[in-house]
Enzyme design. Structure first.
Site, PDB file in Angstrom:
ATOM      1  N   HIS A 142     -25.821  20.358   2.432  1.00 44.54           N
ATOM      2  CA  HIS A 142     -25.083  19.539   1.669  1.00 44.54           C
ATOM      3  C   HIS A 142     -25.391  17.557   1.720  1.00 44.54           C
ATOM      4  CE1 HIS A 142     -21.667  16.775   4.817  1.00 44.54           C
ATOM      5  NE2 HIS A 142     -20.778  17.392   4.162  1.00 44.54           N
ATOM      6  N   GLU A 162     -23.855  20.834  -2.421  1.00 41.68           N
ATOM      7  CA  GLU A 162     -22.167  19.735  -1.903  1.00 41.68           C
ATOM      8  C   GLU A 162     -22.509  17.989  -2.702  1.00 41.68           C
ATOM      9  OE1 GLU A 162     -18.919  18.023   0.017  1.00 41.68           O
ATOM     10  OE2 GLU A 162     -21.720  17.593  -0.045  1.00 41.68           O
ATOM     11  N   ASP A 217     -20.140  14.382  -3.129  1.00 43.40           N
ATOM     12  CA  ASP A 217     -18.062  13.768  -2.481  1.00 43.40           C
ATOM     13  C   ASP A 217     -18.247  12.771  -3.866  1.00 43.40           C
ATOM     14  OD1 ASP A 217     -18.447  14.574   0.269  1.00 43.40           O
ATOM     15  OD2 ASP A 217     -20.161  13.086   0.361  1.00 43.40           O
ATOM     16  N   HIS A 225     -20.204   9.418   0.000  1.00 37.46           N
ATOM     17  CA  HIS A 225     -19.169   9.647   1.059  1.00 37.46           C
ATOM     18  C   HIS A 225     -18.229   8.959   1.889  1.00 37.46           C
ATOM     19  CE1 HIS A 225     -18.656  10.917   4.568  1.00 37.46           C
ATOM     20  NE2 HIS A 225     -18.324  12.907   4.565  1.00 37.46           N
ATOM     21  N   GLU A 246     -16.853  17.789  -4.134  1.00 37.50           N
ATOM     22  CA  GLU A 246     -15.136  17.821  -2.837  1.00 37.50           C
ATOM     23  C   GLU A 246     -14.930  16.071  -3.867  1.00 37.50           C
ATOM     24  OE1 GLU A 246     -16.304  16.716   0.737  1.00 37.50           O
ATOM     25  OE2 GLU A 246     -14.737  15.730   1.169  1.00 37.50           O
TER      26      GLU A 246
HETATM   27  O1  G3P Z   1     -16.902  20.138   2.116  1.00 35.63           O
HETATM   28  C1  G3P Z   1     -17.777  20.144   2.822  1.00 35.63           C
HETATM   29  C2  G3P Z   1     -17.528  18.344   3.328  1.00 35.63           C
HETATM   30  O2  G3P Z   1     -18.699  18.297   3.227  1.00 35.63           O
HETATM   31  C3  G3P Z   1     -16.962  17.980   4.350  1.00 35.63           C
HETATM   32  O3  G3P Z   1     -16.752  16.638   4.883  1.00 35.63           O
HETATM   33  O4  G3P Z   1     -16.579  14.400   5.706  1.00 35.63           O
HETATM   34  O5  G3P Z   1     -19.300  15.926   5.236  1.00 35.63           O
HETATM   35  O6  G3P Z   1     -17.563  15.248   3.334  1.00 35.63           O
HETATM   36  P1  G3P Z   1     -17.742  15.550   4.494  1.00 35.63           P
HETATM   37 MG    MG Z   2     -18.530  16.349   1.195  1.00 32.18          MG
END
Ligand code: G3P
Ligand code: MG
Length: 241
Positions: free
Chosen positions: A9, A36, A38, A51, A111
């Site tokens: 993450h 993952e 953003d 993020h 994401e």
């Molecule tokens: O995609 C899962 C997670 O990343 C969603 O929440 O706020 O960590 O981007 P966040």
């Molecule tokens: Mg995320």
């Protein structure tokens, strides 16, 4: 589609500053198969990996990332807040991140994290950019924004999509059908065995964020959750390789 059970993450954010190339390299060293991240647009429309809405927590800058021109974003230090040893780490461009994943053999979940009102623009730019510079295995594209997921479907229909929730919304089935998503993601704190079963009954996978505890991971897997986003991928991969 195949999704690994443990997804790093924002990279490996307990060991290196989140959403930086250093963090993605660390995730690969941790043994992660996928990361993952953003993606958001700078004020002048360049896709970058970040993020928060605001720059303050994870850089030496201030203000909103979406209000800041790319050249200014690139001058920020996105590593020192985490540790002096990461001083000078930059906010990565989407292209840089994908080039690194190709080099390291990583797959990814992108994401889309649009600023309010820029959902469509963010998805168009992120998908078009990724499509032009990625030749690796098929990624997963996800967003909390239904507009962004719908746009991803138009721009790059062949790439599987996921819809994200905090609490899975009551109308999740209609949304998932309309957006033709392969996965439903949720905050693990608000998931239940019943919701997992209901999503599986529609032929979709369930993803859960953000899980850093082995006992919790074990429970979620016992419910049938397909993939977990973790800040400690190296720790969870030891128990769930
Ligand atoms: O995609 C899962 C997670 O990343 C969603 O929440 O706020 O960590 O981007 P966040
Ligand atoms: Mg995320």
């Amino acid at each position: 589609m195949q999704i690994p059970r443990i997804i790093a993450h924002r990279g490996s954010p307990k060991l290196a500053p989140e959403n930086t190339l250093a963090s993605f390299r660390q995730a690969a060293r941790d043994g992660a198969a996928w990361v993952e991240f953003d993606v958001v647009l700078s004020a002048d429309g360049r896709p970058v990996i970040f993020h928060d809405d605001a720059l303050d927590r994870t850089t030496d800058g201030a203000g909103q990332v979406g209000d800041t021109p790319f050249d200014i974003l690139r001058d920020l230090d996105a590593g020192s807040w985490f540790s002096r040893s990461y001083a000078g780490e930059m906010i990565p461009t989407l292209e840089e991140a994908l080039d690194l994943f190709a080099e390291l053999g990583l797959g990814f979940n992108m994401e889309i994290k649009p600023a309010p009102g820029r959902e469509q623009e963010t998805a168009v730019v992120a998908l078009a950019t990724a499509r032009d510079c990625w030749q690796g295995p098929v990624p997963l594209i996800s967003s909390f924004s239904r507009i962004a997921v719908a746009t991803a479907k138009e721009v790059q229909p062949g790439w599987p999509r996921g819809i994200l929730f905090d609490h899975v919304a009551e109308d999740w089935r209609d949304a998932a059908d309309k957006l033709e998503v392969v996965s439903v993601g949720a905050n693990h704190r608000h998931l239940s065995r019943e919701v997992v079963a209901a999503v599986h009954a529609t032929g979709r996978k369930v993803t859960a964020y953000t899980v850093n505890d082995e006992a919790r991971a074990s429970l979620l897997f016992s419910w049938g959750v397909d993939a977990l986003f973790s800040d400690v991928p190296g720790v969870l991969l030891k128990s769930f390789p």
